[in-house]
Motif scaffolding. Structure first.
Motif, short mmCIF file in Angstrom:
data_model
loop_
_atom_site.label_atom_id
_atom_site.label_comp_id
_atom_site.label_asym_id
_atom_site.label_seq_id
_atom_site.Cartn_x
_atom_site.Cartn_y
_atom_site.Cartn_z
N VAL A 1 58.03 32.22 32.05
CA VAL A 1 57.45 33.54 32.30
C VAL A 1 56.10 33.67 31.62
O VAL A 1 55.12 34.17 32.20
CB VAL A 1 58.42 34.66 31.84
CG1 VAL A 1 57.72 36.01 31.89
CG2 VAL A 1 59.67 34.66 32.70
N ALA A 2 56.04 33.20 30.35
CA ALA A 2 54.77 33.29 29.61
C ALA A 2 53.69 32.45 30.28
O ALA A 2 52.53 32.87 30.39
CB ALA A 2 54.99 32.83 28.16
N THR A 3 54.06 31.27 30.74
CA THR A 3 53.09 30.40 31.42
C THR A 3 52.59 31.05 32.71
O THR A 3 51.39 31.01 33.03
CB THR A 3 53.74 29.04 31.72
OG1 THR A 3 54.20 28.45 30.51
CG2 THR A 3 52.75 28.11 32.41
N ALA A 4 53.53 31.66 33.45
CA ALA A 4 53.13 32.33 34.69
C ALA A 4 52.20 33.51 34.41
O ALA A 4 51.21 33.74 35.14
CB ALA A 4 54.38 32.82 35.43
N ALA A 5 52.48 34.27 33.35
CA ALA A 5 51.62 35.41 33.00
C ALA A 5 50.22 34.95 32.61
O ALA A 5 49.21 35.55 33.02
CB ALA A 5 52.26 36.19 31.85
N LEU A 6 50.13 33.89 31.82
CA LEU A 6 48.83 33.35 31.43
C LEU A 6 48.06 32.85 32.66
O LEU A 6 46.84 33.05 32.77
CB LEU A 6 49.02 32.21 30.42
CG LEU A 6 49.47 32.63 29.01
CD1 LEU A 6 49.77 31.40 28.17
CD2 LEU A 6 48.38 33.47 28.34
N ALA A 7 48.79 32.19 33.57
CA ALA A 7 48.14 31.69 34.77
C ALA A 7 47.60 32.84 35.62
O ALA A 7 46.49 32.78 36.16
CB ALA A 7 49.13 30.85 35.58
N TRP A 8 48.38 33.92 35.74
CA TRP A 8 47.94 35.08 36.50
C TRP A 8 46.72 35.72 35.88
O TRP A 8 45.77 36.10 36.56
CB TRP A 8 49.08 36.09 36.61
CG TRP A 8 48.69 37.38 37.26
CD1 TRP A 8 48.61 38.60 36.68
CD2 TRP A 8 48.27 37.56 38.61
NE1 TRP A 8 48.19 39.55 37.57
CE2 TRP A 8 47.98 38.92 38.78
CE3 TRP A 8 48.13 36.69 39.70
CZ2 TRP A 8 47.54 39.46 39.98
CZ3 TRP A 8 47.70 37.23 40.90
CH2 TRP A 8 47.41 38.59 41.04
N ASN B 1 40.74 36.71 35.79
CA ASN B 1 39.45 36.56 35.13
C ASN B 1 38.48 35.73 35.97
O ASN B 1 37.29 36.05 36.08
CB ASN B 1 39.62 35.92 33.76
CG ASN B 1 40.30 36.87 32.77
OD1 ASN B 1 40.23 38.10 32.92
ND2 ASN B 1 40.96 36.31 31.76
N LEU B 2 39.00 34.66 36.56
CA LEU B 2 38.15 33.83 37.40
C LEU B 2 37.67 34.61 38.62
O LEU B 2 36.52 34.49 39.05
CB LEU B 2 38.92 32.56 37.82
CG LEU B 2 39.17 31.53 36.73
CD1 LEU B 2 40.05 30.40 37.26
CD2 LEU B 2 37.85 30.95 36.21
N TRP B 3 38.55 35.40 39.19
CA TRP B 3 38.16 36.21 40.34
C TRP B 3 37.11 37.23 39.97
O TRP B 3 36.16 37.46 40.72
CB TRP B 3 39.40 36.90 40.91
CG TRP B 3 39.08 37.75 42.11
CD1 TRP B 3 38.94 39.11 42.16
CD2 TRP B 3 38.80 37.28 43.42
NE1 TRP B 3 38.61 39.52 43.41
CE2 TRP B 3 38.52 38.40 44.23
CE3 TRP B 3 38.78 35.99 44.00
CZ2 TRP B 3 38.22 38.29 45.57
CZ3 TRP B 3 38.48 35.90 45.33
CH2 TRP B 3 38.19 37.03 46.12
N TRP B 4 37.25 37.86 38.77
CA TRP B 4 36.25 38.82 38.31
C TRP B 4 34.90 38.15 38.11
O TRP B 4 33.86 38.68 38.51
CB TRP B 4 36.71 39.46 36.99
CG TRP B 4 35.76 40.49 36.48
CD1 TRP B 4 35.68 41.81 36.80
CD2 TRP B 4 34.71 40.25 35.53
NE1 TRP B 4 34.68 42.43 36.14
CE2 TRP B 4 34.05 41.48 35.34
CE3 TRP B 4 34.27 39.12 34.83
CZ2 TRP B 4 32.97 41.61 34.46
CZ3 TRP B 4 33.20 39.26 33.97
CH2 TRP B 4 32.56 40.49 33.79
N LEU B 5 34.92 36.94 37.49
CA LEU B 5 33.67 36.21 37.29
C LEU B 5 33.02 35.83 38.61
O LEU B 5 31.80 35.91 38.78
CB LEU B 5 33.93 34.95 36.45
CG LEU B 5 34.24 35.17 34.97
CD1 LEU B 5 34.64 33.87 34.30
CD2 LEU B 5 33.00 35.75 34.26
N PHE B 6 33.87 35.40 39.54
CA PHE B 6 33.35 35.02 40.86
C PHE B 6 32.71 36.23 41.55
O PHE B 6 31.62 36.13 42.13
CB PHE B 6 34.49 34.46 41.71
CG PHE B 6 34.08 34.06 43.09
CD1 PHE B 6 33.33 32.90 43.30
CD2 PHE B 6 34.41 34.85 44.19
CE1 PHE B 6 32.92 32.54 44.57
CE2 PHE B 6 33.99 34.49 45.46
CZ PHE B 6 33.26 33.33 45.67
#
Length: 327
Positions: free
Chosen positions: A298-305, A310-315
């Protein structure tokens, strides 16, 4: 008190046809060292452990004669507190001996021979080389042996024994010739300890189905002890059982003539089940491990999301900045 067996066949642990785990190189080396040490003895005396008069033949006739030995500490019964050997002439009656020996002879037909020896391992359950009647008789022999070994050799409080090996064997002189003879120089008389060669063998049992001096000459069973060679005369219906470690180095003396039939059986301990507390602790540990794994996923999935956001915001920011510059 004498040992009694029900005429109804008790259901024994399955006779395994799988090859038990081979022993380690260290135990094989210990066996080689022990056998080499025998050659340093100076004319050891030969002592007869039993004779026909001391052990009347007949099921339930007398109690086994048991000898206690110090354990070798190498191979044999794991965690064993005592070691020994026994002789008992009450395992089988003459009719049972004749019946099983006849079934063995039929089973040997068409098999390859190694010198004077021919043998086969009966499969678990229905054996293709034994008919149903012979198979039931064999299972009864195995169960009788297991009971005698449990009562006479196994320390009190030990786990039940299971069968780890069964072998039906015949030695005959003159040896078979022709196409069935595949190893003319095979030596079946080598000195050995069963547990040093197969780790699953903790207790050994030999049921003789022919008699020395009548059916064959030579071929005595010899225990090679430090102080003497102790000799057992094979007698039809006689059981010889012993712990499988180096304390019971043994071998058959050379056969001079005739046919020597023997049923070999080996036993080992069932694994001790976990206690309730240990089982509960193990279950709790497994549950905790599952919870930790789920939390990690769950923690890994949350970090990935969060990273994707963030990448989408930067893009999006970069595209907006580029448009402003062009304009």
């Amino acid at each position: 008190m004498s040992l009694q067996f029900s005429k109804r066949c008790i259901h024994p642990p399955a006779m395994t046809s799988k090859l038990p785990q081979r022993s380690t190189l260290s135990t094989l080396a210990a066996q080689q060292h022990a056998v080499a040490a025998l050659s340093k003895r100076r004319n050891p005396p030969r002592i007869s452990l039993a004779d026909n008069e001391s052990f009347p033949v007949g099921t339930g006739s007398v109690l086994p004669h048991v000898w206690t030995l110090p354990c070798s500490g190498v191979a044999g019964a794991a965690g064993q507190r005592s070691c020994g050997r026994l002789i008992w002439d009450g395992l089988a009656n003459p009719d049972e001996v004749v019946e099983l020996r006849s079934a063995m002879e039929h089973g040997f037909h068409g098999l390859f021979h190694r010198g004077v020896e021919v043998s086969f391992v009966p499969d678990a359950g229905q054996s293709p080389r034994l008919d149903k009647r012979a198979q039931r008789l064999l299972e009864a022999f195995v169960e009788r042996c297991r009971i005698v070994v449990m009562r006479s050799l196994v320390p009190v409080g030990s786990m039940p024994l299971q069968t780890t090996g069964v072998l039906l064997k015949r030695l005959r002189l003159p040896a078979e010739q022709g196409a069935v003879q595949v190893e003319p120089k095979h030596d079946p008389f080598v000195v050995h300890a069963d547990g040093a060669n197969v780790a699953a063998y903790e207790y050994s049992a030999l049921v003789y189905l022919s008699t020395a001096g009548t059916d064959f000459h030579g071929g005595e069973l010899v225990f090679y002890d430090e102080d003497a060679d102790r000799v057992v005369q094979p007698i039809a219906g006689r059981l010889v059982a012993f712990t499988s470690g180096l304390e019971n180095l043994h071998g058959a003396a050379s056969l001079d003539s005739g046919s020597r039939y023997v049923l070999g059986i080996w036993f080992g301990h069932l694994p001790r089940p976990q206690s309730h507390n240990a089982s509960s602790e193990s279950t709790a540990e497994q549950s905790m491990a599952i919870v930790v794994a789920v939390v990690a996923v769950v923690a890994t999935a949350a970090l990935a999301w969060e990273l994707v956001r963030n990448l989408w915001w930067l893009f999006d920011w970069w595209n907006h900045k580029g448009k402003c510059w062009v304009e």
